[in-house]
Design a protein around this motif. Structure first.
Motif, PDB file in Angstrom:
ATOM      1  N   VAL A  54      14.725  18.388  15.403  1.00  0.00           N
ATOM      2  CA  VAL A  54      14.729  18.111  13.878  1.00  0.00           C
ATOM      3  C   VAL A  54      15.663  18.501  13.134  1.00  0.00           C
ATOM      4  O   VAL A  54      15.906  20.077  13.030  1.00  0.00           O
ATOM      5  CB  VAL A  54      13.265  18.469  13.282  1.00  0.00           C
ATOM      6  N   GLU A  55      16.612  17.889  12.649  1.00  0.00           N
ATOM      7  CA  GLU A  55      17.677  18.236  11.668  1.00  0.00           C
ATOM      8  C   GLU A  55      17.222  18.124  10.018  1.00  0.00           C
ATOM      9  O   GLU A  55      16.826  16.998   9.760  1.00  0.00           O
ATOM     10  CB  GLU A  55      19.010  17.663  12.018  1.00  0.00           C
ATOM     11  N   VAL A  56      17.243  19.221   9.493  1.00  0.00           N
ATOM     12  CA  VAL A  56      16.469  19.283   8.042  1.00  0.00           C
ATOM     13  C   VAL A  56      17.853  18.949   7.081  1.00  0.00           C
ATOM     14  O   VAL A  56      17.690  18.178   6.108  1.00  0.00           O
ATOM     15  CB  VAL A  56      15.943  20.512   7.740  1.00  0.00           C
ATOM     16  N   ARG A  57      18.838  19.753   7.506  1.00  0.00           N
ATOM     17  CA  ARG A  57      20.438  19.603   6.615  1.00  0.00           C
ATOM     18  C   ARG A  57      21.359  19.912   7.696  1.00  0.00           C
ATOM     19  O   ARG A  57      20.970  20.580   8.603  1.00  0.00           O
ATOM     20  CB  ARG A  57      20.032  19.950   5.416  1.00  0.00           C
ATOM     21  N   PRO A  58      22.822  19.426   7.306  1.00  0.00           N
ATOM     22  CA  PRO A  58      23.543  20.127   8.072  1.00  0.00           C
ATOM     23  C   PRO A  58      23.477  21.755   8.190  1.00  0.00           C
ATOM     24  O   PRO A  58      23.679  22.229   7.436  1.00  0.00           O
ATOM     25  CB  PRO A  58      24.997  19.724   7.230  1.00  0.00           C
ATOM     26  N   GLY A  59      23.650  21.928   9.428  1.00  0.00           N
ATOM     27  CA  GLY A  59      23.597  23.564   9.501  1.00  0.00           C
ATOM     28  C   GLY A  59      22.150  23.801   9.819  1.00  0.00           C
ATOM     29  O   GLY A  59      22.012  25.131  10.536  1.00  0.00           O
ATOM     30  N   LEU A  60      21.147  23.504   9.473  1.00  0.00           N
ATOM     31  CA  LEU A  60      19.838  23.800   9.634  1.00  0.00           C
ATOM     32  C   LEU A  60      19.016  22.725  10.542  1.00  0.00           C
ATOM     33  O   LEU A  60      18.685  21.738  10.114  1.00  0.00           O
ATOM     34  CB  LEU A  60      18.992  23.682   8.123  1.00  0.00           C
ATOM     35  N   THR A  61      18.678  23.496  11.737  1.00  0.00           N
ATOM     36  CA  THR A  61      18.109  22.494  12.762  1.00  0.00           C
ATOM     37  C   THR A  61      17.063  23.310  13.455  1.00  0.00           C
ATOM     38  O   THR A  61      16.948  24.440  13.507  1.00  0.00           O
ATOM     39  CB  THR A  61      19.237  22.139  13.839  1.00  0.00           C
ATOM     40  N   PHE A  62      15.946  22.668  13.596  1.00  0.00           N
ATOM     41  CA  PHE A  62      14.782  23.098  14.289  1.00  0.00           C
ATOM     42  C   PHE A  62      14.770  22.473  15.790  1.00  0.00           C
ATOM     43  O   PHE A  62      14.744  21.188  16.126  1.00  0.00           O
ATOM     44  CB  PHE A  62      13.418  22.663  13.580  1.00  0.00           C
ATOM     45  N   ASP A  63      14.551  23.096  16.974  1.00  0.00           N
ATOM     46  CA  ASP A  63      14.336  22.785  18.084  1.00  0.00           C
ATOM     47  C   ASP A  63      12.879  23.103  18.527  1.00  0.00           C
ATOM     48  O   ASP A  63      12.617  24.258  18.359  1.00  0.00           O
ATOM     49  CB  ASP A  63      14.957  23.421  19.393  1.00  0.00           C
ATOM     50  N   ILE A  64      12.062  22.233  18.825  1.00  0.00           N
ATOM     51  CA  ILE A  64      10.619  22.236  19.203  1.00  0.00           C
ATOM     52  C   ILE A  64      10.511  22.040  20.776  1.00  0.00           C
ATOM     53  O   ILE A  64      11.003  20.939  21.289  1.00  0.00           O
ATOM     54  CB  ILE A  64       9.895  21.356  18.514  1.00  0.00           C
ATOM     55  N   LEU A  65       9.955  23.035  21.365  1.00  0.00           N
ATOM     56  CA  LEU A  65       9.865  22.867  22.914  1.00  0.00           C
ATOM     57  C   LEU A  65       8.337  23.147  23.349  1.00  0.00           C
ATOM     58  O   LEU A  65       7.689  23.917  22.745  1.00  0.00           O
ATOM     59  CB  LEU A  65      10.810  23.813  23.588  1.00  0.00           C
ATOM     60  N   SER A  66       7.890  22.534  24.204  1.00  0.00           N
ATOM     61  CA  SER A  66       6.487  22.858  24.780  1.00  0.00           C
ATOM     62  C   SER A  66       6.798  23.447  26.309  1.00  0.00           C
ATOM     63  O   SER A  66       7.989  22.887  26.970  1.00  0.00           O
ATOM     64  CB  SER A  66       5.682  21.580  25.156  1.00  0.00           C
ATOM     65  N   TRP A  67       6.148  24.222  26.815  1.00  0.00           N
ATOM     66  CA  TRP A  67       6.358  24.922  27.897  1.00  0.00           C
ATOM     67  C   TRP A  67       5.099  25.449  28.524  1.00  0.00           C
ATOM     68  O   TRP A  67       4.130  25.558  27.807  1.00  0.00           O
ATOM     69  CB  TRP A  67       7.098  26.080  28.043  1.00  0.00           C
ATOM     70  N   GLY A  68       4.802  25.738  29.827  1.00  0.00           N
ATOM     71  CA  GLY A  68       3.796  26.086  30.636  1.00  0.00           C
ATOM     72  C   GLY A  68       3.817  25.779  32.070  1.00  0.00           C
ATOM     73  O   GLY A  68       4.451  24.700  32.276  1.00  0.00           O
ATOM     74  N   ARG A  69       3.101  26.556  32.825  1.00  0.00           N
ATOM     75  CA  ARG A  69       3.056  26.107  34.403  1.00  0.00           C
ATOM     76  C   ARG A  69       1.586  25.993  34.713  1.00  0.00           C
ATOM     77  O   ARG A  69       0.615  26.272  33.968  1.00  0.00           O
ATOM     78  CB  ARG A  69       3.623  27.239  35.275  1.00  0.00           C
ATOM     79  N   GLY A  70       1.360  25.146  35.519  1.00  0.00           N
ATOM     80  CA  GLY A  70       0.166  24.556  36.015  1.00  0.00           C
ATOM     81  C   GLY A  70      -0.510  23.652  35.297  1.00  0.00           C
ATOM     82  O   GLY A  70       0.073  22.258  35.364  1.00  0.00           O
ATOM     83  N   SER A  71      -1.379  23.799  34.608  1.00  0.00           N
ATOM     84  CA  SER A  71      -2.055  22.439  33.891  1.00  0.00           C
ATOM     85  C   SER A  71      -1.226  21.590  32.831  1.00  0.00           C
ATOM     86  O   SER A  71      -0.350  22.440  32.226  1.00  0.00           O
ATOM     87  CB  SER A  71      -3.340  23.001  32.962  1.00  0.00           C
TER      88      SER A  71
END
Length: 211
Positions: A54-71
């Motif tokens: 998600v880029e809010v403005r040039p230079g300000l970016t949010f990376d969203i990740l999900s993670w986990g093992r198993g279920s």
């Protein structure tokens, strides 16, 4: 495709691999070339499952990740805030139920601070909607904003299958209603439309009559 990687921590998620698929072209009987199609697929190493940018403005970016093992129905998410203009980097994480399907930025309360919305579903593609919302200040600190639960009466008739969209600065949610006894959600008996407003870091909900 299964990718085997050495153990990673959420803050060291650097390794994800772009694997371009083969570009396939062929000719028909008249010797004319068919349309060339190409696709790039992002393959994340374990334990990561999804990645939204998600880029809010040039230079300000949010990376969203999900993670986990198993279920595959439980795990965690992490939001990585990168402000390359001021060279500031922050992160926030939380527990995740279900799978992330979308993420976007809004400023619903018009205070100048971005709100990152993470949309997830539990179960299958028509499962229950889950929303995780965080507001970020200029210095990168994050505040979680609790997304309202459905009322007990609505929950008895709710079977998922949500439609979520933004209109004129408000977040709307629509879904079919079913008889309480119809636990499989076979025959809808109506539809509910909810509008979410944000004021003072708190959501209010307005119910709209069915069109």
């Amino acid at each position: 495709m299964k990718f085997t990687a050495s153990p990673l921590t959420p803050l060291k998620f650097l390794a994800f691999t772009l694997i371009p698929l083969a570009i396939i072209s062929s000719c028909n009987t008249d010797g004319e070339k068919k349309e060339v199609k190409s696709e790039t697929r992002v393959v994340l190493p374990e334990p990561f499952r999804a990645h939204k940018v998600v880029e809010v403005r040039p230079g300000l970016t949010f990376d969203i990740l999900s993670w986990g093992r198993g279920s595959q129905q439980s795990g965690a998410f992490i939001i990585l805030r990168s402000d390359s203009s001021t060279i500031k980097y922050r992160s926030v994480s939380g527990e995740l139920e279900g799978k992330i399907t979308d993420a976007w930025n809004m400023d619903m309360d018009s205070d100048g601070n971005p709100e990152i919305f993470i949309q997830a579903i539990s179960g299958d593609a028509d499962g229950n909607l889950l929303m995780y919302v965080y507001e970020f200040s200029d210095n990168g600190s994050a505040r979680e904003i609790r997304f309202p639960d459905l009322t007990s009466a609505t929950t008895k008739q709710y079977r998922g299958k949500d439609s979520v969209y933004v209109k004129e600065g408000s977040l709307f949610r629509e879904f079919p209603l079913f008889e309480s006894s119809d636990t499989s959600g076979v025959k809808a008996i109506g539809r509910k439309k909810l509008e979410y407003l944000l004021r003072g870091n708190s959501f209010s909900v307005k119910e709209h009559k069915e069109d």
